[in-house]
Design a protein around this motif. Structure first.
Motif, PDB file in Angstrom:
ATOM      1  N   GLN A   7       0.831  -1.196   0.000  1.00 29.33           N
ATOM      2  CA  GLN A   7       0.000   0.000   0.000  1.00 29.33           C
ATOM      3  C   GLN A   7       0.868   1.248   0.000  1.00 29.33           C
ATOM      4  OE1 GLN A   7      -2.765   0.198   3.204  1.00 29.33           O
ATOM      5  NE2 GLN A   7      -3.702   2.114   2.499  1.00 29.33           N
ATOM      6  N   ALA A   8       0.544   2.156  -0.896  1.00 28.35           N
ATOM      7  CA  ALA A   8       1.319   3.395  -0.978  1.00 28.35           C
ATOM      8  C   ALA A   8       1.127   4.205   0.293  1.00 28.35           C
ATOM      9  CB  ALA A   8       0.876   4.209  -2.194  1.00 28.35           C
ATOM     10  N   PRO A   9       2.192   4.811   0.794  1.00 23.80           N
ATOM     11  CA  PRO A   9       2.080   5.593   2.022  1.00 23.80           C
ATOM     12  C   PRO A   9       1.219   6.828   1.818  1.00 23.80           C
ATOM     13  CG  PRO A   9       4.233   5.887   1.030  1.00 23.80           C
ATOM     14  CD  PRO A   9       3.551   4.804   0.255  1.00 23.80           C
ATOM     15  N   ALA A  10       0.489   7.185   2.833  1.00 20.19           N
ATOM     16  CA  ALA A  10      -0.331   8.386   2.758  1.00 20.19           C
ATOM     17  C   ALA A  10       0.549   9.622   2.885  1.00 20.19           C
ATOM     18  CB  ALA A  10      -1.380   8.365   3.871  1.00 20.19           C
ATOM     19  N   GLY A  11       0.001  10.757   2.452  1.00 16.19           N
ATOM     20  CA  GLY A  11       0.705  12.007   2.667  1.00 16.19           C
ATOM     21  C   GLY A  11       1.518  12.441   1.477  1.00 16.19           C
ATOM     22  N   ALA A  12       2.752  12.873   1.734  1.00 22.49           N
ATOM     23  CA  ALA A  12       3.544  13.523   0.702  1.00 22.49           C
ATOM     24  C   ALA A  12       4.953  12.981   0.682  1.00 22.49           C
ATOM     25  CB  ALA A  12       3.568  15.024   0.945  1.00 22.49           C
ATOM     26  N   ALA A  13       5.609  13.201  -0.441  1.00 24.98           N
ATOM     27  CA  ALA A  13       7.043  12.949  -0.583  1.00 24.98           C
ATOM     28  C   ALA A  13       7.640  14.162  -1.269  1.00 24.98           C
ATOM     29  CB  ALA A  13       7.294  11.689  -1.410  1.00 24.98           C
ATOM     30  N   GLU A  14       8.915  14.369  -1.074  1.00 24.25           N
ATOM     31  CA  GLU A  14       9.542  15.519  -1.735  1.00 24.25           C
ATOM     32  C   GLU A  14       9.568  15.297  -3.250  1.00 24.25           C
ATOM     33  OE1 GLU A  14      13.287  18.476  -0.828  1.00 24.25           O
ATOM     34  OE2 GLU A  14      13.519  16.326  -0.412  1.00 24.25           O
ATOM     35  N   VAL A  15       9.942  14.068  -3.649  1.00 23.43           N
ATOM     36  CA  VAL A  15       9.994  13.724  -5.068  1.00 23.43           C
ATOM     37  C   VAL A  15       9.331  12.362  -5.260  1.00 23.43           C
ATOM     38  CG1 VAL A  15      11.452  13.358  -7.090  1.00 23.43           C
ATOM     39  CG2 VAL A  15      12.202  14.947  -5.295  1.00 23.43           C
ATOM     40  N   ILE A  16       8.484  12.256  -6.255  1.00 23.29           N
ATOM     41  CA  ILE A  16       7.897  10.969  -6.644  1.00 23.29           C
ATOM     42  C   ILE A  16       8.470  10.580  -7.997  1.00 23.29           C
ATOM     43  CG2 ILE A  16       5.782   9.823  -7.436  1.00 23.29           C
ATOM     44  CD1 ILE A  16       4.275  11.318  -5.271  1.00 23.29           C
ATOM     45  N   VAL A  17       8.948   9.353  -8.089  1.00 20.48           N
ATOM     46  CA  VAL A  17       9.410   8.787  -9.357  1.00 20.48           C
ATOM     47  C   VAL A  17       8.389   7.743  -9.785  1.00 20.48           C
ATOM     48  CG1 VAL A  17      11.216   7.470 -10.527  1.00 20.48           C
ATOM     49  CG2 VAL A  17      11.835   9.202  -8.827  1.00 20.48           C
ATOM     50  N   VAL A  18       7.847   7.898 -10.987  1.00 20.78           N
ATOM     51  CA  VAL A  18       6.845   6.980 -11.513  1.00 20.78           C
ATOM     52  C   VAL A  18       7.542   5.981 -12.435  1.00 20.78           C
ATOM     53  CG1 VAL A  18       4.659   6.755 -12.751  1.00 20.78           C
ATOM     54  CG2 VAL A  18       5.143   8.825 -11.415  1.00 20.78           C
ATOM     55  N   GLY A  19       7.689   4.751 -11.964  1.00 22.78           N
ATOM     56  CA  GLY A  19       8.332   3.716 -12.772  1.00 22.78           C
ATOM     57  C   GLY A  19       9.654   3.280 -12.187  1.00 22.78           C
ATOM     58  N   ALA A  20       9.807   1.967 -12.023  1.00 19.03           N
ATOM     59  CA  ALA A  20      11.033   1.411 -11.439  1.00 19.03           C
ATOM     60  C   ALA A  20      11.802   0.577 -12.452  1.00 19.03           C
ATOM     61  CB  ALA A  20      10.703   0.573 -10.199  1.00 19.03           C
ATOM     62  N   GLY A  21      11.895   1.111 -13.685  1.00 16.69           N
ATOM     63  CA  GLY A  21      12.851   0.566 -14.629  1.00 16.69           C
ATOM     64  C   GLY A  21      14.231   1.118 -14.328  1.00 16.69           C
ATOM     65  N   LEU A  22      15.163   0.887 -15.225  1.00 21.20           N
ATOM     66  CA  LEU A  22      16.536   1.337 -14.962  1.00 21.20           C
ATOM     67  C   LEU A  22      16.624   2.847 -14.788  1.00 21.20           C
ATOM     68  CD1 LEU A  22      18.835  -0.846 -17.243  1.00 21.20           C
ATOM     69  CD2 LEU A  22      18.083  -1.244 -14.907  1.00 21.20           C
ATOM     70  N   ALA A  23      15.914   3.602 -15.623  1.00 20.85           N
ATOM     71  CA  ALA A  23      15.995   5.061 -15.526  1.00 20.85           C
ATOM     72  C   ALA A  23      15.438   5.548 -14.199  1.00 20.85           C
ATOM     73  CB  ALA A  23      15.252   5.702 -16.696  1.00 20.85           C
ATOM     74  N   GLY A  24      14.274   5.043 -13.816  1.00 24.59           N
ATOM     75  CA  GLY A  24      13.679   5.469 -12.559  1.00 24.59           C
ATOM     76  C   GLY A  24      14.514   5.093 -11.355  1.00 24.59           C
ATOM     77  N   LEU A  25      15.085   3.901 -11.375  1.00 24.96           N
ATOM     78  CA  LEU A  25      15.919   3.467 -10.251  1.00 24.96           C
ATOM     79  C   LEU A  25      17.187   4.314 -10.148  1.00 24.96           C
ATOM     80  CD1 LEU A  25      15.513  -0.393 -10.653  1.00 24.96           C
ATOM     81  CD2 LEU A  25      14.582   1.016  -8.805  1.00 24.96           C
TER      82      LEU A  25
END
Length: 440
Positions: A7-25
């Motif tokens: 489950q995704a954490p509630a609230g906020a993050a400073e930066v969100i990265v959408v996608g965990a391929g090589l570029a996102g990682l």
């Protein structure tokens, strides 16, 4: 290896990265190392994007035929190669048709196996078994031209190769003095499998960089499949900052909206998906055309080729075929041979591909068991000239995009694009505000 959705954490993050391929990682790792609070959201059940490995009845199948090149600078910088248990392919390839096969190798690596490249009158004699070498594959003039091309690509700095006058790969080879016969009969069948296009329209700059990496590195596969590469990167992120099984439905001015309707806020959002998904999440984003490929996997009772060598189809009915269990013996659970055969496009026929593989190996394929097929619409971004080798990642204030479609269609391109996105996000955050940039 798969993971249950978290489950995704509630609230906020400073930066969100959408996608965990090589570029996102790569992007997330660089920003995390800089002390930023980063949350990675991956829609699938595991990381990797196109670089995934499936378990099918005990066979380890990569999602499409892939190779891992050790020469890429980003690979050397980011990955612990020894931990991957890399198993090499034979340097070079076999060029095959119904008449048999000829070996195309780098003579500096395997001089004893280079006889097929030589004109028949120059074949070595003595220790080589009679009839082993057919010779005559390349005219002497083409051997010299290719030798000069290879020497330049291997020795010249990559920064200089990037500044060479740009044309298509086909024209670059002809300008280098390689005959049309050799281009069409030897290089085109091989390069079609590298760039996933038969016209050799790919930018000459990209060709020289890829050719350089092949000359300087080794083509391998990880012991546990290509999916081991992104898993090694993902293991370095804090466990609670990588959330699998969570699809982002929309990017907003304040963050993202998930498929279940929940909202996560962030100062910056980096879209690190494939080009079609990136264009959906960032309306107005220009994305390149893509190249498609289909890979079929079969289990054969016996290995049709007792060596870890890529077989290229001189007739171009398939791209290539390889006995993967000769490269990585552990990818087969029961002693049968695991054979991969790839064809351009996504409408390929399994029976036709299997029959053609049988012709190339000179083997009966009637007892080959189909294991799986992967029809990959976005296998590679197209790279025709003129091609920007790297594009900025800023799309709008606080919104960024990265991936190999923003650089070059390679592991190097994906990782480098992720690194560039991290650098641009960090610079904007450090400035106290996310600066607006023009769309690119």
């Amino acid at each position: 290896m798969t993971h249950h959705a978290v489950q995704a954490p509630a609230g906020a993050a400073e930066v969100i990265v959408v996608g965990a391929g090589l570029a996102g990682l790569a992007c997330a790792l660089d920003m995390t190392a800089a002390g930023r609070d980063v949350l990675v959201l991956e829609a699938a059940d595991d990381v990797g994007g196109r670089m995934r490995t499936d378990d099918v009845r005990g066979f380890r199948l990569d999602r499409g035929f892939q190779v891992f090149n050790t020469a890429y600078p980003q690979v050397r910088r980011r990955l612990e190669l020894a931990a991957l248990g890399l198993r090499p392919f034979t340097p070079g390839f076999l060029l095959a048709d119904a008449r048999g096969s000829r070996r195309v190798v780098d003579p500096t690596r395997r001089p004893g196996a280079a006889g097929d490249l030589l004109p028949a009158g120059l074949l070595p004699t003595g220790r080589l078994p009679a009839g082993r070498l057919r010779g005559g594959l390349l005219p002497l003039r083409d051997l010299a031209a290719l030798g000069l091309l290879c020497a330049g690509d291997a020795v010249l700095p990559a920064t200089l190769l990037k500044r060479l006058p740009e044309t298509s790969t086909a024209r670059a080879l002809r300008r280098a003095g390689v005959s049309r016969r050799t281009v069409d009969g030897v290089l085109r069948p091989f390069l079609a499998g590298v760039f996933l296009e038969e016209g050799l329209e790919t930018s000459s700059r990209l060709f020289h960089l890829v050719w350089r990496s092949m000359l300087r590195g080794s083509l391998c596969l990880p012991r546990d499949g290509i999916g081991a590469v992104p898993r090694q990167l993902a293991a370095r992120l804090p466990a609670d900052r990588l959330v699998r099984g969570t699809r982002v439905e929309r990017v907003t001015a304040d963050g993202v909206v998930l498929a279940d309707g929940s909202v996560l806020r962030a100062r910056a959002v980096v879209v690190a998906t494939g080009p079609a998904q990136a264009a959906r999440l960032l309306p107005g984003l220009e994305v390149p055309a893509v190249r498609a490929v289909t890979t079929f996997y079969h289990a054969a009772p016996v290995s049709p080729l007792r060596e870890p060598t890529l077989v290229v189809d001189a007739g171009r009915q398939v791209l290539n075929t390889v006995v993967l269990s000769e490269v990585v013996p552990g990818c087969s659970p029961d002693g049968r041979a695991l054979v991969s055969t790839s064809v351009l496009g996504t409408d390929a026929d399994e029976r036709a591909a299997r029959a053609r593989a049988g012709v190339l190996y000179g083997a009966d394929t009637s007892a080959w068991e189909p294991l799986a097929e992967y029809r990959i619409a976005e296998a590679l971004p197209a790279g025709p000239a003129p091609l920007p080798l790297s594009r900025g990642t800023r799309f709008a204030p606080g919104r960024y995009v990265c991936g190999d479609h923003r650089a070059t269609g390679s592991v190097q391109g994906a990782l480098a694009s992720g690194a560039r996105a991290a650098g641009e996000v960090l610079a904007d955050l450090a400035g106290g505000a996310v600066a607006a940039r023009s769309r690119r």
